[in-house]
Scaffold this active site. Structure first.
Site: not given
Length: 530
Positions: A121-122, A235
């Site tokens: 991911g980022a 989330d």
């Protein structure tokens, strides 16, 4: 239920703690100003270390006593001979001794062999790894410190570590260790080879209502376990619903590390809200693609969007966007969106871009449309409407469990039932349920090389004081009370290191043992708040 996780943060071995004793001062001379930045940073680090040390010591004694108490309560309800009971007491004593040894170990990345990257991911990546000494398999989440701070993620990764460390439930992925080095944070968790719910949705497109009922029921229990700990997940989405080797659900990513938080600006969303007429006009105008084209485009980019820094707002409740005050109900909104996706084939507010998606969510009363040509039951339609709504939304798991859609669900034994989709695994290291990621050249050992290259100048005390404090010195090891500069990123992660009691239970056994006694009912959501 025994408290399987002991929130004890490793403060180093006895000889490591001797670093705090006075040594011959060979360090560079700095300003004697007591208010200088280095002095203030060292004072703060020392204060945080000392406070954490005594908190951990007290908590360790308390939790060890609780494990003994829990064992005795269990033994009272079991018809065991005196010898069997004493054997179990001795086994717990041995586990406690083993745990004390584990807490003294200094972990580093090179202790683990990377088998394959299973997520990127980022802010970092997740890999299937094998511990070189024990051969145990884990999922290792590695996060870059500089990116965490630059993107204001320090609080989120710490939140994830804290929730995982305190969770004592089969509905949340287990955390065994957390540690750090100069550049990275590491979370060593259980490896769940079944992949995630998003992979299932991509593969099968639409679930039957019976299949959806099973997974939504397990997700309810997983969310309930987090709420019992006193947390709101915020989330909940298919990417964060992992599947174990038998296809059962476990929650992960409890820190919003890859969520939609970067766009959580009240000013931004207030600007989007505007007045009702303006929003309606924007929605009417912003439809360049047909619904079929939009769904196809979304499916194609689904995985890439999940791992981006921005993430996807599809599962986020409107009150989270507006930051006008929200509670546990935001997780039930996300549950309703996932249910919709399971039985319809795409999220309810799917749009060409995130701005349009946000606008639709903020006007959910008018934009939520459930297809009438798919033969959906009135029960599933009603449940979606009771979850994906602004007012009169379900407030608790108990309310949701009573809905007619869940008639016949055995809530107390669902984890012992067969899942609709059971992963086909060829070996313990099978990663076929995850996407393929390329290795980054010269990346595997960059942290160890960096530590070695800087060993003469920067002394890493991250395992000694649960931080990554470095101090400038010409020739010898320094200590937290000595001279030098502490980096801003080091202070941010003091107290990150953790070693869980579950680590002593990794080696399986077929005979009756302490672990099996404390896990006689795997379907319960009992957990202990730290």
């Amino acid at each position: 239920m025994i408290n399987d996780h002991e929130s004890v943060i490793d403060v180093g071995s006895d000889d490591e703690r001797e670093n705090f004793e006075d040594e011959e001062d060979t360090t560079t001379v700095y300003s004697s100003d007591p208010l200088s930045r280095p002095t203030m940073d060292r004072s703060l680090a020392a204060k945080m270390y000392i406070e954490q040390y005594y908190i951990n010591a007290q908590q360790s004694v308390k939790e060890r006593g609780q494990r003994r108490k829990d064992l005795e309560l269990k033994l009272e309800n079991m018809k065991l001979s005196s010898k069997e009971s004493n054997d179990l007491r001795k086994e717990l004593d041995k586990k406690e001794s083993d745990y004390m040894r584990i807490k003294r170990l200094k972990l580093k990345r090179s202790d683990f062999e990377v088998i394959r990257i299973i997520g990127r991911g980022a802010f970092g990546e997740v890999s299937l790894v094998r511990h070189r000494e024990s051969n145990d398999l884990y999922a290792m989440k590695r996060l870059k410190k500089s990116e965490m701070l630059k993107k204001e993620q320090a609080a989120h990764v710490r939140a994830e570590r804290d929730v995982l460390a305190s969770a004592n439930t089969n509905w949340v992925v287990k955390l065994y260790y957390s540690f750090q080095d100069d550049n990275y944070l590491y979370l060593i968790m259980e490896y769940l080879p079944g992949g995630d719910m998003m992979s299932l949705l991509i593969k099968y497109d639409i679930f039957t209502e019976n299949q959806a009922r099973f997974y939504i029921a397990e997700t309810i229990l997983a969310i309930e376990s987090v709420h019992t700990l006193g947390y709101i997940h915020r989330d909940i989405k298919p990417d964060n619903l992992l599947l174990d080797s038998k296809g059962h659900v476990k929650l992960c990513d409890l820190g919003l590390c890859t969520g939609f938080h970067r766009l959580h600006s009240s000013e931004f969303y207030q600007m989007l809200v505007g007045d009702a007429m303006t929003i309606k006009m924007k929605l009417i105008e912003a439809t360049p693609l047909t619904q079929t084209e939009r769904i196809a485009s979304w499916k194609k980019a689904r995985r890439a969007l999940a791992y981006s820094a921005v993430g996807t707002p599809d599962y986020t409740a409107p009150e989270v966007f507006l930051q006008i005050g929200y509670n546990k109900e935001v997780d039930w909104w996300s549950l309703g969106v996932i249910l919709y996706e399971m039985v319809v084939g795409h999220p309810p507010f799917l749009s060409d871009n995130t701005t349009e998606t946000c606008l639709k969510i903020l006007n959910c009363k008018e934009t939520l449309q459930i297809p009438t040509d798919m033969g959906l039951s009135k029960e599933v339609i009603d449940l979606i409407k009771r979850l994906v709504c602004e007012k009169d939304r379900y407030k608790s798991a108990d309310e949701i469990k009573l809905h007619p859609f869940f008639k016949g669900v055995n809530w107390d034994n669902i984890r012992n039932q067969s899942a609709p989709f059971v992963p086909e695994l060829k070996s313990p290291t099978d990663t076929s349920n995850f996407d393929i990621y390329e290795e980054i050249p010269n990346d595997i050992d960059d942290d160890d090389n960096n530590n070695n290259n800087n060993s003469n100048n920067n002394i890493n005390l991250n395992d000694n004081i649960n931080s990554n404090c470095t101090y400038t010195t010409p020739t010898k090891k320094s200590n937290i009370m000595g001279k030098g500069n502490i980096k801003d990123k080091d202070l941010a992660f003091i107290g990150f290191t953790f070693k869980g009691f579950d680590a002593v239970n990794k080696s399986p056994t077929n005979r009756r043992n302490v672990e099996s006694i404390f896990n006689t009912n795997n379907s319960t959501t009992t957990s202990t708040t730290k």
